[in-house]
Design a protein around this motif. Structure first.
Motif, short mmCIF file in Angstrom:
data_model
loop_
_atom_site.label_atom_id
_atom_site.label_comp_id
_atom_site.label_asym_id
_atom_site.label_seq_id
_atom_site.Cartn_x
_atom_site.Cartn_y
_atom_site.Cartn_z
N ARG A 113 0.53 -0.81 -0.14
CA ARG A 113 -0.05 0.07 -0.41
C ARG A 113 0.58 1.47 -0.11
NH1 ARG A 113 -1.03 3.16 3.86
NH2 ARG A 113 0.16 2.30 5.55
N ARG A 114 2.01 0.43 1.17
CA ARG A 114 2.59 2.70 1.18
C ARG A 114 3.62 2.62 -0.15
NH1 ARG A 114 6.33 3.32 6.59
NH2 ARG A 114 6.39 5.36 5.01
N PHE A 115 3.80 1.84 -0.81
CA PHE A 115 4.73 1.98 -2.18
C PHE A 115 4.06 2.44 -3.46
CE2 PHE A 115 6.47 0.18 -6.56
CZ PHE A 115 7.36 0.67 -6.00
N ARG A 116 2.59 1.99 -3.16
CA ARG A 116 1.65 2.80 -4.11
C ARG A 116 1.55 3.98 -4.20
NH1 ARG A 116 -0.99 -2.77 -4.20
NH2 ARG A 116 -2.64 -1.25 -2.10
N SER A 117 0.93 3.78 -2.65
CA SER A 117 0.53 5.50 -2.63
C SER A 117 1.71 6.74 -2.39
CB SER A 117 -0.31 5.70 -1.32
OG SER A 117 0.58 5.12 -0.35
N GLU A 118 2.93 5.88 -2.20
CA GLU A 118 3.84 7.48 -2.19
C GLU A 118 5.25 6.74 -2.98
OE1 GLU A 118 5.48 7.64 2.31
OE2 GLU A 118 3.91 6.39 2.61
N VAL A 119 5.16 6.58 -3.54
CA VAL A 119 6.92 5.99 -4.55
C VAL A 119 5.88 6.21 -5.38
CG1 VAL A 119 7.93 4.89 -5.16
CG2 VAL A 119 7.73 4.27 -2.50
N GLN A 120 5.01 5.75 -5.94
CA GLN A 120 4.26 5.01 -7.79
C GLN A 120 3.18 6.61 -8.09
OE1 GLN A 120 2.84 0.82 -7.25
NE2 GLN A 120 3.50 1.19 -9.67
N SER A 121 3.35 7.48 -7.38
CA SER A 121 3.58 8.70 -7.67
C SER A 121 3.56 9.72 -8.98
CB SER A 121 3.03 9.93 -6.34
OG SER A 121 4.51 10.46 -6.32
N ASP A 122 4.56 9.31 -9.41
CA ASP A 122 5.51 10.09 -10.19
C ASP A 122 5.99 8.82 -11.65
OD1 ASP A 122 6.84 12.28 -12.16
OD2 ASP A 122 9.08 11.56 -10.74
N THR A 123 4.74 9.01 -12.47
CA THR A 123 4.67 7.74 -13.10
C THR A 123 5.28 8.74 -14.29
OG1 THR A 123 2.49 5.88 -12.40
CG2 THR A 123 3.30 6.49 -14.99
N ARG A 124 4.92 9.70 -14.98
CA ARG A 124 5.91 10.23 -15.76
C ARG A 124 7.16 10.12 -15.56
NH1 ARG A 124 4.48 13.18 -19.96
NH2 ARG A 124 6.35 13.68 -21.66
N GLY A 125 8.08 10.97 -14.63
CA GLY A 125 9.40 10.69 -14.27
C GLY A 125 10.49 9.48 -14.23
N PHE A 126 9.18 8.33 -13.80
CA PHE A 126 9.81 6.97 -14.14
C PHE A 126 9.59 6.30 -15.02
CE2 PHE A 126 8.96 2.13 -14.35
CZ PHE A 126 9.68 1.65 -13.74
N ILE A 127 8.69 6.88 -16.34
CA ILE A 127 8.97 6.21 -17.95
C ILE A 127 10.40 6.56 -18.39
CG2 ILE A 127 8.18 6.24 -19.58
CD1 ILE A 127 5.20 6.05 -18.29
N ALA A 128 10.44 8.28 -18.05
CA ALA A 128 11.54 8.88 -18.81
C ALA A 128 12.56 8.38 -18.19
CB ALA A 128 11.56 10.55 -17.91
N GLN A 129 12.67 7.79 -16.80
CA GLN A 129 14.22 7.29 -16.43
C GLN A 129 14.53 5.81 -17.26
OE1 GLN A 129 12.84 8.01 -12.53
NE2 GLN A 129 15.40 8.71 -11.96
N LYS A 130 13.31 4.76 -17.20
CA LYS A 130 13.98 3.49 -17.74
C LYS A 130 13.91 3.83 -19.34
CE LYS A 130 13.19 1.10 -15.67
NZ LYS A 130 14.55 0.34 -14.54
N LEU A 131 13.62 4.87 -19.91
CA LEU A 131 13.36 4.62 -21.81
C LEU A 131 15.12 5.73 -21.36
CD1 LEU A 131 10.56 6.27 -23.04
CD2 LEU A 131 11.27 3.64 -22.56
N ALA A 132 15.51 6.76 -20.75
CA ALA A 132 16.92 7.00 -21.48
C ALA A 132 17.82 5.60 -20.12
CB ALA A 132 16.92 8.21 -19.65
N GLU A 133 17.73 4.77 -19.56
CA GLU A 133 18.32 4.07 -18.75
C GLU A 133 18.56 2.79 -20.36
OE1 GLU A 133 17.01 0.83 -16.07
OE2 GLU A 133 17.82 2.45 -14.20
N ARG A 134 17.62 2.60 -20.64
CA ARG A 134 17.51 1.16 -22.22
C ARG A 134 18.23 2.24 -23.23
NH1 ARG A 134 12.46 1.48 -26.49
NH2 ARG A 134 13.69 3.44 -26.24
N ASP A 135 18.14 3.11 -23.43
CA ASP A 135 19.20 3.96 -24.42
C ASP A 135 20.37 3.77 -23.93
OD1 ASP A 135 16.78 4.46 -26.05
OD2 ASP A 135 16.24 6.38 -24.94
N GLN A 136 20.73 4.33 -22.95
CA GLN A 136 22.17 3.85 -22.58
C GLN A 136 22.59 2.29 -22.57
OE1 GLN A 136 25.29 6.01 -21.61
NE2 GLN A 136 23.06 7.56 -22.64
N ARG A 137 22.07 1.70 -22.05
CA ARG A 137 22.08 0.34 -22.34
C ARG A 137 22.45 -0.34 -23.80
NH1 ARG A 137 18.57 -3.63 -22.71
NH2 ARG A 137 16.89 -2.06 -21.72
N HIS A 138 21.89 0.41 -24.79
CA HIS A 138 21.85 -0.27 -26.18
C HIS A 138 22.90 0.56 -26.45
CE1 HIS A 138 16.94 -0.21 -26.81
NE2 HIS A 138 17.32 -1.31 -25.92
#
Length: 915
Positions: free
Chosen positions: A196-221
């Motif tokens: 519950r705490r992870f969903r309510s307190e951590v997963q609030s910035d979905t857009r920032g998370f997506i941008a970070q994961k895509l940047a991470e993917r590009d660096q890995r490629h």
């Protein structure tokens, strides 16, 4: 909580938790460490038995990758639950725990997803409500020791709920791992609170998370080569690999709250057909990864050549006419990697639409937004899109037109349009002969802008292979060798891109001759088509150059090329390897080599086009394939052949060229006339023809320094040629060449070219071009000193070369994955003065030394040697005579030489050194 592993058949055959629990309940071992070790032994046996059962099932069904990955996670779950209960009930019993002594065990990362390869790490999280108590510390420590004693690799963390939230917010890696967190055992209320705490307190910035994961993917490629078509791909981390699928799932889970990839269909992100492709790719990639781990006996994710052959056999691939089993397996692998790329585009498009109102797009930067409409297509936020889902079906030629417009206007194709293009690609089948469609396609291919990118989009959508079925046959096709770095389609598209950059002048410093020639080429369209078709017939059995010429004769008229252009394209495809074969395998100082090559080309225009085609073909093979030495050889051959074609037999005579070189050398040296004439009298005419001016000058200065010394060695790193010039001036004697070659190999050098001369005073003057085993300049001062010492020891009989080479470790064991039958070709027509011997063999350390030794044993004199390496295949060419300087024309003698060379190439035969 739902049973994630309910789909696994006969789970109790993998591990029966009740039976193992009963054994643990009665185990004896005192207390503490002794009891833990006794319990660990039982769990280790259960682990081994479970793994054996999973491996047995996988051997029976070698394509069930996901089931195998799930089975390993299931086995790990059961062992951890047993270990937890054993630890808290027998080793550190706590009958009345306080609120602070509550604890839960979660699986994170890939294990949390319920997927594990046979030798994957186990990622665990121990969660407590507040700061860890002494009892919690004891339990965690005991469990970790037990897992390590079982031989498992464990990644673990122990955190309070506050620590979990704080660290997940600050570190995207931790957030990603916890995103896949799954309850394994322990306090369920505590796990529910953590979720519950992870969903309510951590997963609030979905857009920032997506941008970070895509940047991470590009660096890995970028780190992994930035192509999903490298021939030794990383199944986990490479482009188009499992990590890309995991990235989609992580983003989907964070953005849409899905627990399984199948739920993305319900959310409207993927269609059912796309999810089936997702599942098929994931299952296949997991099967490959599991086979890799089992074959290596450890965590191994790189699909190397030796593993490819083994896994193809395990997965029941068989040879087909023109295509090995391993090539069929790898083609399917690359098709799945392409599927991963397609789904990534679809997924990002959906995300883009979902989050469009909240800021800029994901992926590529903004592109200008006007015009709003273009030939019936529409522009959606700067991307070329469709006005409706039936747009391609109304006029299938639009499947080509959309890419032509994208090229002409510098636009990106909307991923939803790519999705529909992939769906409707087969409709172009009936319009392949449409003149409009072919004109649009040729416009893309010969674009002065960026044809490589647009052709790659066409290929990703499946339209390219449908419109040109011959190209479709080489999509995702790899060649099982160490020379080619990419699949055939990727190699071809890269070659087109290189051609465009040469035409645009962007590679002027690297390819000055090709850049200068391009404006003089009459039909640039024919050259672009030749680059497209040069490898079109690979994998069909037979000579792909000959078969490809037939394809060109059939396709070019359809593309709208004239009869004259068709003839040129077919000729270029047929002979696209002629220039590189001549430059790298023949002695360019032998005028007959130039005459034969010029005679085959017969036209200055063909020569220019062949030159440019050769450059882009070699460059597109992969990083490091093109170097300064190859550039010089190709350039020298072009200039010599161009002179013959331009002036015919009226070109400057041999004697005039020798005089011109001597005059140029005299000016460079600045010696007085008597000293220079003494040098001229020492050296034969053939020497002046063979060596370029810079080498002549270095040789002259070495001879001057040597004086009356019987041995002098000079090394000169040459950045331009990408190699080091090694010159030996020594008293000539039989076997000198093979001794020098052995010494260079023993010192860690790799010979790429050799010219051997004998002065009129009986001194050997030998020039070798040397690189390190990776094809780089051999210029480390310590290496060069060792090289000089090794040559001196070899020529003065202070060391036995064969023993030194035997003690030297193999620098290229990967070549052992390939089976190459040695072949020897003896040609008395390629040169007027020499017998030319060409040896094809698997490359191995000191191959040139062994071949030269065999020629020494055969009592022949080597005049020059030329070394070409194509990955695991070496082609060594020798220009030889008998001991009195005549060609070798006795049939029995040629058979004896051939036998000796075949034995040497295969690593057999006598290797006795001359006394």
């Amino acid at each position: 909580m739902p049973n994630r592993f309910a789909h696994l058949p006969s789970r109790r055959a993998i591990i029966d938790r009740r039976v193992v629990a009963d054994r643990l309940a009665v185990v004896e071992g005192g207390k503490g460490t002794g009891l833990r070790q006794a319990g660990t032994a039982i769990l280790k046996q259960a682990l081994d038995d479970g793994r054996a059962e999973i491996e047995r099932r996988f051997a029976e069904h070698p394509t069930r990758g996901l089931e195998t990955a799930n089975a390993h996670a299931f086995l790990t779950d059961q062992l951890l639950r047993l270990l937890w209960d054993f630890t808290v009930q027998r080793i550190y019993p706590n009958t009345n725990p306080t609120a602070a002594e509550r604890m839960t065990l979660i699986a994170v990362g890939g294990y949390g997803r319920g997927e594990m390869a046979p030798h994957s790490d186990i990622d665990l999280g121990f969660l407590t409500p507040w700061k860890r108590t002494a009892w919690c510390e004891q339990v965690i420590e005991s469990m970790l020791y037990a897992l390590w004693d079982m031989g498992l690799k464990v990644g673990h963390s122990s955190r309070s709920l506050d620590e979990m939230v704080r660290m997940a917010k600050s570190d995207v890696t931790i957030r990603t791992a916890l995103l896949e967190g799954r309850y394994v055992w322990g306090d369920t209320d505590l796990y529910d609170e953590a979720s519950r705490r992870f969903r309510s307190e951590v997963q609030s910035d979905t857009r920032g998370f997506i941008a970070q994961k895509l940047a991470e993917r590009d660096q890995r490629h970028i780190k992994m080569g930035d192509s999903r078509y490298v021939v030794e791909p990383n199944v986990k981390e490479g482009k188009g690999g499992l990590r890309d699928l995991h990235t989609l799932f992580w983003i989907g889970k964070d953005a849409y709250g899905v627990q399984r990839a199948a739920e993305l269909v319900e959310k409207g992100v993927l269609t059912r057909q796309e999810y089936r492709r997702f599942h098929r790719a994931e299952n296949f990639l997991w099967a490959v990864r599991c086979h890799l781990h089992l074959l290596a006996g450890r965590a191994e994710d790189r699909l190397t050549f030796d593993m490819q052959r083994e896994i193809a056999a395990r997965m029941n691939y068989a040879d087909r006419p023109g295509k090995l089993a391993v090539e069929r397996f790898m083609q399917f692998y690359f098709l799945q990697a392409k599927t991963v790329g397609d789904l990534t585009g679809v997924f990002l498009a959906h995300l883009d639409e979902t989050f469009a109102s909240r800021g800029r797009r994901f992926g590529l930067p903004f592109i200008r937004r006007s015009p709003r409409k273009l030939h019936g297509f529409v522009l959606d936020r700067g991307r070329l899109a469709l006005p409706g889902e039936q747009f391609f079906r109304e006029d299938p030629v639009r499947l080509i037109e959309i890419f032509a417009l994208a090229d002409q206007h510098g636009l990106e194709v909307h991923p939803q349009a790519m999705r529909l293009a992939a769906r409707d690609a087969k409709l172009i089948d009936e319009h392949r002969d449409d003149p409009r469609a072919n004109a649009l396609f040729i416009g893309v291919l010969t674009s002065p802008r960026d044809p490589e990118t647009v052709l790659r989009w066409m290929n990703e959508a499946g339209v390219f292979g449908r419109f040109v079925p011959d190209f479709g046959r080489v999509v995702a096709q790899m060649q099982f060798d160490m020379y080619h770095h990419y699949t055939v389609d990727e190699h071809t598209i890269r070659a087109v891109g290189l051609l465009a950059r040469i035409e645009q002048g962007k590679l002027k410093d690297e390819h000055p001759i090709a850049t200068a020639l391009f404006p003089q080429i009459v039909s640039r369209r024919a050259l672009y088509v030749a680059v497209l078709l040069h490898d079109i017939a690979k994998g069909r059995g037979g000579d792909h150059s000959v078969l490809g010429a037939h394809v060109a004769e059939r396709l070019c008229p359809r593309f709208g090329l004239s009869a004259a252009e068709t003839e040129v394209v077919a000729w270029l495809v047929r002979w696209h390897l002629l220039m590189s074969a001549t430059a790298f395998k023949r002695d360019l100082s032998d005028f007959k080599t130039i005459l034969d090559f010029a005679g085959a080309v017969a036209s200055p225009q063909r020569l220019m086009m062949l030159m440019v085609l050769t450059v882009v073909d070699i460059r597109a093979v992969g990083p490091g394939t093109w170097n300064g030495w190859k550039r010089q050889l190709i350039g020298d051959l072009y200039e010599a052949a161009e002179e013959v074609l331009r002036l015919g037999h009226k070109q400057r005579g041999r004697g005039e060229r020798v005089v011109a070189k001597q005059e140029a050398l005299a000016r460079a040296l600045g010696w007085d006339a008597p000293a220079f004439q003494r040098l001229v009298r020492k050296l034969p005419e053939s020497y002046w023809v063979a060596e370029p001016l810079d080498v002549l000058e270095r040789n002259a200065r070495l001879i001057e320094r040597a004086g009356h010394d019987k041995l002098s060695v000079d090394t000169q790193p040459d950045r331009e040629r990408g190699a080091t010039l090694v010159t030996i001036y020594a008293a000539d004697h039989p076997g000198i060449f093979y001794r020098i070659a052995g010494a260079i190999h023993a010192a860690g050098g790799n010979i790429i070219d050799a010219r051997i001369h004998t002065t009129r005073e009986g001194m050997a003057l030998d020039n070798f071009l040397v690189q390190d085993p990776l094809g780089r300049n051999f210029d480390d001062p310590g290496q060069l000193e060792r090289l000089k010492a090794a040559i001196g020891d070899a020529l003065l009989n202070r060391a036995r070369i064969t023993e030194r080479l035997r003690a030297k470790p193999l620098p290229r064991p990967r070549a052992d994955a390939f089976s190459i039958e040695p072949a020897v070709l003896i040609d008395n027509y390629a040169s007027n003065r020499f017998t030319v011997i060409e040896v094809n063999a698997r490359d191995r350390p000191a191959l040139l030394f062994h071949l030269a030794n065999a020629l020494f044993q055969s009592k022949v004199t080597i005049h020059s040697a030329h070394v070409a390496t194509y990955g695991e295949r070496a082609v060594d060419t020798f220009y030889v005579t008998d001991l009195i300087g005549d060609k070798i024309d006795s049939a029995s003698r040629m058979r004896a030489i051939e036998r000796r060379l075949l034995e040497a190439a295969a690593g057999e035969g006598a290797m006795a050194e001359a006394a």
